[in-house]
Design a protein around this motif. Structure first.
Motif, PDB file in Angstrom:
ATOM      1  N   ILE A 442     -25.914  22.358  -9.440  1.00 34.88           N
ATOM      2  CA  ILE A 442     -25.732  20.660  -9.390  1.00 34.88           C
ATOM      3  C   ILE A 442     -24.876  20.658  -8.233  1.00 34.88           C
ATOM      4  O   ILE A 442     -23.632  20.634  -8.326  1.00 34.88           O
ATOM      5  CB  ILE A 442     -25.235  19.925 -10.731  1.00 34.88           C
ATOM      6  CG1 ILE A 442     -26.178  20.304 -11.858  1.00 34.88           C
ATOM      7  CG2 ILE A 442     -25.173  18.625 -10.348  1.00 34.88           C
ATOM      8  CD1 ILE A 442     -25.576  19.622 -13.172  1.00 34.88           C
ATOM      9  N   PRO A 443     -25.340  20.434  -6.907  1.00 30.83           N
ATOM     10  CA  PRO A 443     -24.458  20.499  -5.678  1.00 30.83           C
ATOM     11  C   PRO A 443     -23.938  19.085  -5.801  1.00 30.83           C
ATOM     12  O   PRO A 443     -24.579  18.143  -5.974  1.00 30.83           O
ATOM     13  CB  PRO A 443     -25.611  20.817  -4.670  1.00 30.83           C
ATOM     14  CG  PRO A 443     -26.875  20.551  -5.167  1.00 30.83           C
ATOM     15  CD  PRO A 443     -26.530  20.628  -6.440  1.00 30.83           C
ATOM     16  N   GLY A 444     -22.614  19.053  -5.710  1.00 23.97           N
ATOM     17  CA  GLY A 444     -21.943  17.782  -5.464  1.00 23.97           C
ATOM     18  C   GLY A 444     -21.336  17.346  -4.455  1.00 23.97           C
ATOM     19  O   GLY A 444     -20.991  18.375  -3.174  1.00 23.97           O
ATOM     20  N   LYS A 445     -21.200  16.071  -3.878  1.00 24.47           N
ATOM     21  CA  LYS A 445     -20.657  15.990  -2.395  1.00 24.47           C
ATOM     22  C   LYS A 445     -19.259  15.204  -2.932  1.00 24.47           C
ATOM     23  O   LYS A 445     -19.386  14.157  -3.728  1.00 24.47           O
ATOM     24  CB  LYS A 445     -21.612  14.725  -1.685  1.00 24.47           C
ATOM     25  CG  LYS A 445     -20.995  14.203  -0.331  1.00 24.47           C
ATOM     26  CD  LYS A 445     -21.781  13.542   0.245  1.00 24.47           C
ATOM     27  CE  LYS A 445     -21.149  12.671   1.333  1.00 24.47           C
ATOM     28  NZ  LYS A 445     -22.091  11.507   1.775  1.00 24.47           N
ATOM     29  N   GLU A 463      -2.339  17.340 -11.967  1.00 28.44           N
ATOM     30  CA  GLU A 463      -3.494  16.632 -12.541  1.00 28.44           C
ATOM     31  C   GLU A 463      -4.400  16.324 -11.357  1.00 28.44           C
ATOM     32  O   GLU A 463      -3.718  15.641 -10.277  1.00 28.44           O
ATOM     33  CB  GLU A 463      -3.070  15.422 -13.180  1.00 28.44           C
ATOM     34  CG  GLU A 463      -4.355  14.616 -13.802  1.00 28.44           C
ATOM     35  CD  GLU A 463      -3.820  13.481 -14.673  1.00 28.44           C
ATOM     36  OE1 GLU A 463      -3.659  13.423 -15.865  1.00 28.44           O
ATOM     37  OE2 GLU A 463      -3.392  12.434 -14.127  1.00 28.44           O
ATOM     38  N   VAL A 464      -5.488  16.641 -11.156  1.00 35.19           N
ATOM     39  CA  VAL A 464      -6.639  16.370 -10.352  1.00 35.19           C
ATOM     40  C   VAL A 464      -7.402  15.399 -10.793  1.00 35.19           C
ATOM     41  O   VAL A 464      -8.019  15.567 -11.663  1.00 35.19           O
ATOM     42  CB  VAL A 464      -7.135  17.671  -9.663  1.00 35.19           C
ATOM     43  CG1 VAL A 464      -8.041  17.514  -8.630  1.00 35.19           C
ATOM     44  CG2 VAL A 464      -6.181  18.541  -9.065  1.00 35.19           C
ATOM     45  N   THR A 465      -7.889  14.358  -9.703  1.00 34.76           N
ATOM     46  CA  THR A 465      -8.903  13.482 -10.048  1.00 34.76           C
ATOM     47  C   THR A 465      -9.928  13.598  -8.802  1.00 34.76           C
ATOM     48  O   THR A 465      -9.544  13.579  -7.743  1.00 34.76           O
ATOM     49  CB  THR A 465      -8.246  12.109 -10.023  1.00 34.76           C
ATOM     50  OG1 THR A 465      -7.238  12.059 -11.008  1.00 34.76           O
ATOM     51  CG2 THR A 465      -9.427  10.847 -10.408  1.00 34.76           C
ATOM     52  N   VAL A 466     -11.138  13.741  -9.174  1.00 36.78           N
ATOM     53  CA  VAL A 466     -12.107  13.661  -8.148  1.00 36.78           C
ATOM     54  C   VAL A 466     -13.094  12.666  -8.350  1.00 36.78           C
ATOM     55  O   VAL A 466     -13.434  12.284  -9.576  1.00 36.78           O
ATOM     56  CB  VAL A 466     -12.911  15.235  -7.997  1.00 36.78           C
ATOM     57  CG1 VAL A 466     -11.881  16.257  -7.752  1.00 36.78           C
ATOM     58  CG2 VAL A 466     -13.793  15.534  -9.329  1.00 36.78           C
ATOM     59  N   VAL A 467     -13.661  12.067  -7.394  1.00 34.26           N
ATOM     60  CA  VAL A 467     -14.900  11.094  -7.414  1.00 34.26           C
ATOM     61  C   VAL A 467     -15.784  11.926  -6.516  1.00 34.26           C
ATOM     62  O   VAL A 467     -15.733  12.509  -5.320  1.00 34.26           O
ATOM     63  CB  VAL A 467     -14.594   9.857  -6.687  1.00 34.26           C
ATOM     64  CG1 VAL A 467     -15.850   8.976  -6.946  1.00 34.26           C
ATOM     65  CG2 VAL A 467     -13.387   9.168  -7.403  1.00 34.26           C
ATOM     66  N   ALA A 468     -16.903  12.166  -7.017  1.00 31.38           N
ATOM     67  CA  ALA A 468     -17.862  12.797  -6.370  1.00 31.38           C
ATOM     68  C   ALA A 468     -19.396  12.301  -6.639  1.00 31.38           C
ATOM     69  O   ALA A 468     -19.665  11.353  -7.559  1.00 31.38           O
ATOM     70  CB  ALA A 468     -18.192  14.443  -7.023  1.00 31.38           C
ATOM     71  N   GLU A 469     -20.565  12.715  -5.712  1.00 31.20           N
ATOM     72  CA  GLU A 469     -21.831  11.998  -5.852  1.00 31.20           C
ATOM     73  C   GLU A 469     -22.518  13.295  -6.145  1.00 31.20           C
ATOM     74  O   GLU A 469     -22.551  14.311  -5.569  1.00 31.20           O
ATOM     75  CB  GLU A 469     -22.283  11.568  -4.287  1.00 31.20           C
ATOM     76  CG  GLU A 469     -23.401  10.799  -4.656  1.00 31.20           C
ATOM     77  CD  GLU A 469     -23.938  10.180  -3.317  1.00 31.20           C
ATOM     78  OE1 GLU A 469     -22.827   9.412  -2.432  1.00 31.20           O
ATOM     79  OE2 GLU A 469     -24.935  10.638  -2.894  1.00 31.20           O
ATOM     80  N   MET A 470     -23.160  13.223  -7.513  1.00 28.21           N
ATOM     81  CA  MET A 470     -24.102  14.036  -8.013  1.00 28.21           C
ATOM     82  C   MET A 470     -25.407  13.849  -8.479  1.00 28.21           C
ATOM     83  O   MET A 470     -25.217  12.610  -9.232  1.00 28.21           O
ATOM     84  CB  MET A 470     -23.331  15.038  -9.269  1.00 28.21           C
ATOM     85  CG  MET A 470     -22.240  15.823  -8.572  1.00 28.21           C
ATOM     86  SD  MET A 470     -21.059  16.152  -9.858  1.00 28.21           S
ATOM     87  CE  MET A 470     -19.917  17.204  -9.053  1.00 28.21           C
ATOM     88  N   ASN A 471     -26.624  14.353  -8.132  1.00 24.75           N
ATOM     89  CA  ASN A 471     -27.667  13.720  -8.737  1.00 24.75           C
ATOM     90  C   ASN A 471     -27.823  12.306  -8.395  1.00 24.75           C
ATOM     91  O   ASN A 471     -28.419  11.431  -9.259  1.00 24.75           O
ATOM     92  CB  ASN A 471     -27.900  13.811 -10.272  1.00 24.75           C
ATOM     93  CG  ASN A 471     -28.136  15.112 -10.717  1.00 24.75           C
ATOM     94  OD1 ASN A 471     -28.539  16.354  -9.859  1.00 24.75           O
ATOM     95  ND2 ASN A 471     -28.244  15.694 -11.974  1.00 24.75           N
ATOM     96  N   GLY A 472     -27.345  11.983  -7.166  1.00 26.59           N
ATOM     97  CA  GLY A 472     -27.533  10.533  -6.858  1.00 26.59           C
ATOM     98  C   GLY A 472     -26.538   9.525  -7.400  1.00 26.59           C
ATOM     99  O   GLY A 472     -26.850   8.342  -7.394  1.00 26.59           O
ATOM    100  N   GLN A 473     -25.378  10.016  -8.416  1.00 24.59           N
ATOM    101  CA  GLN A 473     -24.492   9.281  -9.241  1.00 24.59           C
ATOM    102  C   GLN A 473     -23.314   9.440  -8.635  1.00 24.59           C
ATOM    103  O   GLN A 473     -22.816  10.794  -8.462  1.00 24.59           O
ATOM    104  CB  GLN A 473     -24.697   9.499 -10.618  1.00 24.59           C
ATOM    105  CG  GLN A 473     -26.338   9.261 -11.180  1.00 24.59           C
ATOM    106  CD  GLN A 473     -26.158   9.676 -12.641  1.00 24.59           C
ATOM    107  OE1 GLN A 473     -25.223   9.444 -13.263  1.00 24.59           O
ATOM    108  NE2 GLN A 473     -27.237  10.501 -13.114  1.00 24.59           N
ATOM    109  N   ARG A 474     -22.373   8.347  -8.795  1.00 18.40           N
ATOM    110  CA  ARG A 474     -21.093   8.590  -8.455  1.00 18.40           C
ATOM    111  C   ARG A 474     -20.434   8.725  -9.564  1.00 18.40           C
ATOM    112  O   ARG A 474     -20.499   8.139 -10.700  1.00 18.40           O
ATOM    113  CB  ARG A 474     -20.673   7.099  -7.945  1.00 18.40           C
ATOM    114  CG  ARG A 474     -19.087   7.174  -7.336  1.00 18.40           C
ATOM    115  CD  ARG A 474     -18.704   5.874  -6.779  1.00 18.40           C
ATOM    116  NE  ARG A 474     -17.694   5.974  -6.062  1.00 18.40           N
ATOM    117  CZ  ARG A 474     -16.446   5.718  -6.719  1.00 18.40           C
ATOM    118  NH1 ARG A 474     -16.442   5.496  -8.125  1.00 18.40           N
ATOM    119  NH2 ARG A 474     -15.272   5.523  -6.083  1.00 18.40           N
TER     120      ARG A 474
END
Ligand code: KIV
Ligand code: ZN
Length: 515
Positions: A442-445, A463-474
């Motif tokens: 599941i490649p993420g941006k 503590e790490v927080t990420v926001v990624a786009e995966m499968n066309g979803q944020r």
């Protein structure tokens, strides 16, 4: 005793529908339970017709919350919306249908493309249809603040005659200023026949930063319900912040003469829970819940506060539940003490999750000399977030440094299988993410990446927080560990697990907006 203002929380609807705040059903349920502990009177759980996910979430909240607030669901003034809202709400102990239609000239002309008479007809039909399902019906004339006064009075009167029990006046675009918005409410109170039989409510957006002030003016003019969200989240600049409204009413009860049913000691925890679920933190100077809201840096202030807190503190941190940074447990603490401290912090875990969290707590005690409440909360959050996960991190190894190619190897448990992959990148985090992409397929941006220390000290947990786009979803992910690369990997994997749990596209599809 001061008269009570009803708190209508719309974090799960108006808050959640704004970009960056979407939640899945499990997260909504978790937040709904906390909102019930907080003591909100009405909780708007969602907009059932908006998507399958919204419907399921409202249904789950309606079915599972017992002995708590009224559960509301939003519906446009259309049969299909009202029927769908009822379908989701019907299991609630105290259901409310909240139906709305725009009434301002600009909305009628450009959005609805219909006449004032058609809006009146749709209002009456919608309230009557909702009334056929439940006695508790709220009606909102959307963009009320920019609506012609005469027409607004007519619509409100028609809604009351049709059976609405709450009339909500939204300042949808946050255009009003306090005395003007107050006048609008006063005008309705004075002119609309039957208005004394219903609860009048205010719903203010914060485009000019006036949502709380406008809501307070509405209360002064006769409103007895205010609509708000935790941390003030919502469309554009957000909605009136619940914590600011409630603490204004509480702290200035002497002047305003009102109070609420809110258990204010739950405010901080609710705010933190929302931040951790959505990955969106409040700014440090945010009133009531920001990191600096009770910090006194200037020497003269510190001196005053030490002598008498009220010199610079108009409310205490304890009154909104800000935890004191306390050294809590150590490596010799047992499972019982661990469970008891969690209960004191308001955290309840299943025995299985407790067991897993305890193992991690022991490991943390070996790495960190002092374990604080904040560490415990971060660790437990990590455990809860990863509960039921599809992809579990079993092993992570990485190399990095100057003049070498950063590489990482991850071993994941995926169902019954173990998958191992390696990657390289421009740093160990990048390398770990590439390895995870290969292992999960599941490649993420990566859109956003934030790291913060949970407590002070060089051995603090990251503590790490990420926001990624995966499968066309944020999607948002969070992870914590004393090792920041591991925390980064956990956060990324958490995002992947959320996408896996969501399935589908999660997209909202609303039918056209004509009434
Ligand atoms: O802002 C608004 O007008 C709304 C209504 C649906 C109440 O959110
Ligand atoms: Zn709104």
């Amino acid at each position: 005793m001061a008269e009570r203002i009803l708190i209508f929380d719309t974090t799960l609807r108006d808050g959640e529908q704004s970009p960056g705040y979407s939640m899945n059903t499990r997260e909504k349920l978790e937040l709904a339970r906390q909102l019930a502990r907080l003591g909100v009177d009405i909780m708007e759980a969602g907009f059932p017709v908006a998507s399958e996910d919204d419907f399921e979430a409202v249904k789950a909240v309606a079915q599972q919350l017992r002995g708590g607030p009224i559960i509301a669901g939003l519906a446009r003034a259309k049969d299909i919306d009202i029927d769908r809202a009822w379908e989701a709400l019907k299991h609630a102990e105290r259901p409310r249908i909240h139906t709305f239609i725009a009434t301002s000239e600009i909305h009628l002309k450009y959005k609805l493309k219909c006449s004032p008479e058609e809006v009146l007809e749709a209002t009456v039909a919608a309230v009557k249809r909702a009334k056929g399902y439940t006695a508790d019906v709220e009606f909102s004339p959307e963009d009320a603040h920019r609506t012609d006064q005469e027409f607004l009075c007519r619509v409100v009167e028609a809604a009351i005659k049709a059976g609405a029990t709450t009339i909500n006046i939204p300042d949808t675009v946050g255009y009003g200023v306090p005395w003007e918005f107050g006048e609008r409410i006063r005008n309705l109170m004075n002119r609309v026949p039957g208005i004394e039989r219903v609860v009048v409510s205010a719903h203010c957006h914060n485009d000019l930063g006036l949502a709380v002030a406008n809501s307070l003016e509405a209360v002064r003019a006769g409103a007895r319900q205010v609509e708000c969200t935790i941390n003030g989240i919502g469309e554009r600049a957000g909605n009136a912040a619940l914590e600011e409204l409630v603490m204004s009413l509480r702290t200035r009860r002497d002047f305003l003469g009102f109070d609420t049913n809110i258990r204010t000691e739950e405010i901080y925890r609710t705010s933190k829970l929302l931040q951790s679920i959505t990955g969106v933190n409040v700014q440090p100077n945010k009133a009531i819940v920001g990191g600096n809201a009770f910090a006194h840096e200037a020497g003269i202030h510190q001196h005053g506060v030490l002598q008498k807190p009220m010199t610079y503190e108009i409310m205490t941190p304890e009154s909104v539940g800000v935890p004191k940074s306390r050294l809590i447990l150590g490596k010799h603490s047992g499972r019982h003490a661990f469970k008891k401290r969690l209960a004191e912090l308001g955290v309840e875990l299943t025995e299985e999750d407790l067991g897993k969290a305890f193992v991690r707590f022991k490991a943390l005690c070996d790495l960190k000399k002092e374990v604080f409440d904040e560490d415990l909360l971060a660790l437990v959050e990590d455990e809860v977030l990863s509960a039921g996960e599809t992809y579990a991190l079993e092993h992570l190894q990485f190399t990095g440094g100057t003049n070498i190619i950063p590489t990482a190897t991850v071993r994941l448990r995926i169902g019954g299988e173990v998958v191992q992959e390696s990657g390289w990148g421009d740093g160990p985090v990048d390398a770990a993410y590439k390895a995870i992409d290969l292992a999960t397929k599941i490649p993420g941006k990566l859109l956003e990446y934030q790291i913060r220390a949970v407590t002070a000290g060089k051995d603090a947990m990251g503590e790490v927080t990420v926001v990624a786009e995966m499968n066309g979803q944020r999607v948002v992910g969070r992870g914590s560990s004393t090792d920041v690369i591991e925390a980064s990997a956990r956060a990324y994997l958490n995002a992947i697990n959320r996408v896996a749990a969501r399935g589908g596209s999660g997209a909202r599809t609303l039918p056209d907006t004509t009434p």
